[in-house]
Write an enzyme that holds these catalytic residues in place. Structure first.
Site, PDB file in Angstrom:
ATOM      1  N   LYS A 113      47.188 -34.578  29.239  1.00 32.20           N
ATOM      2  CA  LYS A 113      47.470 -33.262  28.811  1.00 32.20           C
ATOM      3  C   LYS A 113      46.240 -32.959  27.552  1.00 32.20           C
ATOM      4  O   LYS A 113      45.316 -33.833  27.404  1.00 32.20           O
ATOM      5  CB  LYS A 113      48.962 -33.275  28.055  1.00 32.20           C
ATOM      6  N   TYR A 123      55.556 -25.872  35.969  1.00 30.62           N
ATOM      7  CA  TYR A 123      56.539 -26.419  34.988  1.00 30.62           C
ATOM      8  C   TYR A 123      58.040 -25.296  35.440  1.00 30.62           C
ATOM      9  O   TYR A 123      58.822 -25.113  34.585  1.00 30.62           O
ATOM     10  CB  TYR A 123      56.272 -26.166  33.806  1.00 30.62           C
ATOM     11  N   PHE A 141      61.796 -24.226  25.014  1.00 36.04           N
ATOM     12  CA  PHE A 141      60.505 -24.620  24.865  1.00 36.04           C
ATOM     13  C   PHE A 141      59.418 -24.184  25.989  1.00 36.04           C
ATOM     14  O   PHE A 141      58.428 -24.783  25.755  1.00 36.04           O
ATOM     15  CB  PHE A 141      60.674 -26.186  24.634  1.00 36.04           C
ATOM     16  N   ARG A 169      56.095 -43.880  36.291  1.00 39.70           N
ATOM     17  CA  ARG A 169      57.037 -43.197  35.348  1.00 39.70           C
ATOM     18  C   ARG A 169      57.509 -44.138  34.420  1.00 39.70           C
ATOM     19  O   ARG A 169      57.433 -44.064  33.177  1.00 39.70           O
ATOM     20  CB  ARG A 169      58.453 -42.781  35.964  1.00 39.70           C
ATOM     21  N   THR A 220      60.466 -39.383  28.449  1.00 35.94           N
ATOM     22  CA  THR A 220      59.809 -37.970  28.145  1.00 35.94           C
ATOM     23  C   THR A 220      59.837 -38.024  26.530  1.00 35.94           C
ATOM     24  O   THR A 220      58.936 -37.788  25.887  1.00 35.94           O
ATOM     25  CB  THR A 220      60.461 -36.912  28.662  1.00 35.94           C
ATOM     26  N   ARG A 277      53.205 -43.245  26.299  1.00 37.51           N
ATOM     27  CA  ARG A 277      53.886 -42.497  25.401  1.00 37.51           C
ATOM     28  C   ARG A 277      54.296 -43.385  24.070  1.00 37.51           C
ATOM     29  O   ARG A 277      54.119 -42.588  22.997  1.00 37.51           O
ATOM     30  CB  ARG A 277      55.027 -41.778  26.018  1.00 37.51           C
ATOM     31  N   ASN A 296      53.532 -35.339  24.532  1.00 38.08           N
ATOM     32  CA  ASN A 296      53.536 -36.623  24.930  1.00 38.08           C
ATOM     33  C   ASN A 296      52.472 -36.985  25.922  1.00 38.08           C
ATOM     34  O   ASN A 296      52.665 -38.093  26.492  1.00 38.08           O
ATOM     35  CB  ASN A 296      54.995 -36.728  25.622  1.00 38.08           C
ATOM     36  N   HIS A 351      51.731 -36.369  31.872  1.00 44.80           N
ATOM     37  CA  HIS A 351      52.719 -35.894  32.790  1.00 44.80           C
ATOM     38  C   HIS A 351      52.857 -36.712  33.945  1.00 44.80           C
ATOM     39  O   HIS A 351      51.540 -37.193  34.504  1.00 44.80           O
ATOM     40  CB  HIS A 351      52.783 -34.266  33.174  1.00 44.80           C
ATOM     41  N   GLU A 396      53.545 -30.929  43.073  1.00 46.70           N
ATOM     42  CA  GLU A 396      52.623 -30.987  42.376  1.00 46.70           C
ATOM     43  C   GLU A 396      51.317 -31.520  42.885  1.00 46.70           C
ATOM     44  O   GLU A 396      50.094 -30.994  42.458  1.00 46.70           O
ATOM     45  CB  GLU A 396      52.934 -32.028  41.295  1.00 46.70           C
TER      46      GLU A 396
HETATM   47  P1  CMP Z   1      56.472 -33.558  31.126  1.00 46.04           P
HETATM   48  O1  CMP Z   1      56.645 -34.783  31.810  1.00 46.04           O
HETATM   49  O2  CMP Z   1      55.100 -32.762  31.262  1.00 46.04           O
HETATM   50  O3  CMP Z   1      57.557 -32.496  31.742  1.00 46.04           O
HETATM   51  C1  CMP Z   1      58.105 -31.270  31.062  1.00 46.04           C
HETATM   52  C2  CMP Z   1      57.601 -31.291  29.428  1.00 46.04           C
HETATM   53  O4  CMP Z   1      58.477 -30.531  28.565  1.00 46.04           O
HETATM   54  C3  CMP Z   1      57.581 -32.623  28.940  1.00 46.04           C
HETATM   55  O5  CMP Z   1      56.760 -33.513  29.673  1.00 46.04           O
HETATM   56  C4  CMP Z   1      57.427 -32.614  27.471  1.00 46.04           C
HETATM   57  O6  CMP Z   1      56.169 -32.595  27.024  1.00 46.04           O
HETATM   58  C5  CMP Z   1      58.280 -31.181  27.172  1.00 46.04           C
HETATM   59  N1  CMP Z   1      59.509 -31.102  26.638  1.00 46.04           N
HETATM   60  C6  CMP Z   1      60.526 -31.805  27.347  1.00 46.04           C
HETATM   61  N2  CMP Z   1      61.499 -31.603  26.125  1.00 46.04           N
HETATM   62  C7  CMP Z   1      60.985 -30.823  25.111  1.00 46.04           C
HETATM   63  C8  CMP Z   1      61.521 -30.265  24.046  1.00 46.04           C
HETATM   64  N3  CMP Z   1      62.743 -30.711  23.510  1.00 46.04           N
HETATM   65  N4  CMP Z   1      60.662 -29.826  23.064  1.00 46.04           N
HETATM   66  C9  CMP Z   1      59.395 -29.634  23.488  1.00 46.04           C
HETATM   67  N5  CMP Z   1      58.955 -29.934  24.788  1.00 46.04           N
HETATM   68  C10 CMP Z   1      59.686 -30.557  25.305  1.00 46.04           C
END
Ligand code: CMP
Length: 149
Positions: A11, A51, A59, A87, A93, A104, A114, A117, A128
């Protein structure tokens, strides 16, 4: 044996922190094959498509504005059970749940940033990979070393 492809994205901020190599190295050392890679700044429409499942989350706007805020490194990895293995290498996550030793757990402090992805299922992986890569941008290869992994 089930060879799978998974989509992985480093990211915004990862290039600036100069840890791209450290992260890719973890997947390579595990034995996964890097078969596609590109740097791009994600257009908003692509971010929304990627997404889409989070479009009703509070969010979502922040997620789209962050992921479009700078260049990302988009990749495709191939290997046996690549989707679940990647994963696990990335970790949960939520960064407060991500243990040391995961990407992470080692490199991020905030769930919203984080840093990586990774596709969460075979269905997501197919969607994807196709969103970010044309078939001719993916290069499957073998090195005869799979017996060592
Ligand atoms: P990712 O694996 O890219 O998939 C969805 C993303 O949403 C996740 O990683 C996080 O970066 C983001 N995400 C998930 N939960 C939250 C949250 N509570 N607040 C902000 N971002 C979030």
């Amino acid at each position: 044996m089930e060879t799978q492809r998974s989509f992985v994205m480093l990211k915004p901020g990862v290039l600036q922190r100069r840890i791209v190599g450290d992260i890719i190295s973890r997947f390579e050392k595990k034995g996964l094959n890097l078969v596609g890679i590109k740097i791009l700044t994600i257009p908003p429409a692509l971010a929304c498509a990627h997404y889409a499942e989070h479009s009703n989350k509070d969010f979502f706007q922040h997620l789209v504005s962050y992921i479009t805020s700078g260049p990302v490194v988009a990749m495709v990895f191939e290997g046996e059970f690549a989707v679940p293995i990647i994963r696990k290498i990335c970790g949960p996550t939520r960064v407060d749940e991500a243990p040391p030793g995961t990407i992470r757990g080692d490199f991020s402090m905030h769930t919203a940033q984080n840093i990586v992805h990774a596709s969460d299922s075979l269905e997501s992986a197919e969607k994807e990979v196709n969103l970010f890569f044309k078939p001719e941008e993916i290069f499957s290869w073998t090195d005869g070393n799979s017996m060592w992994f």
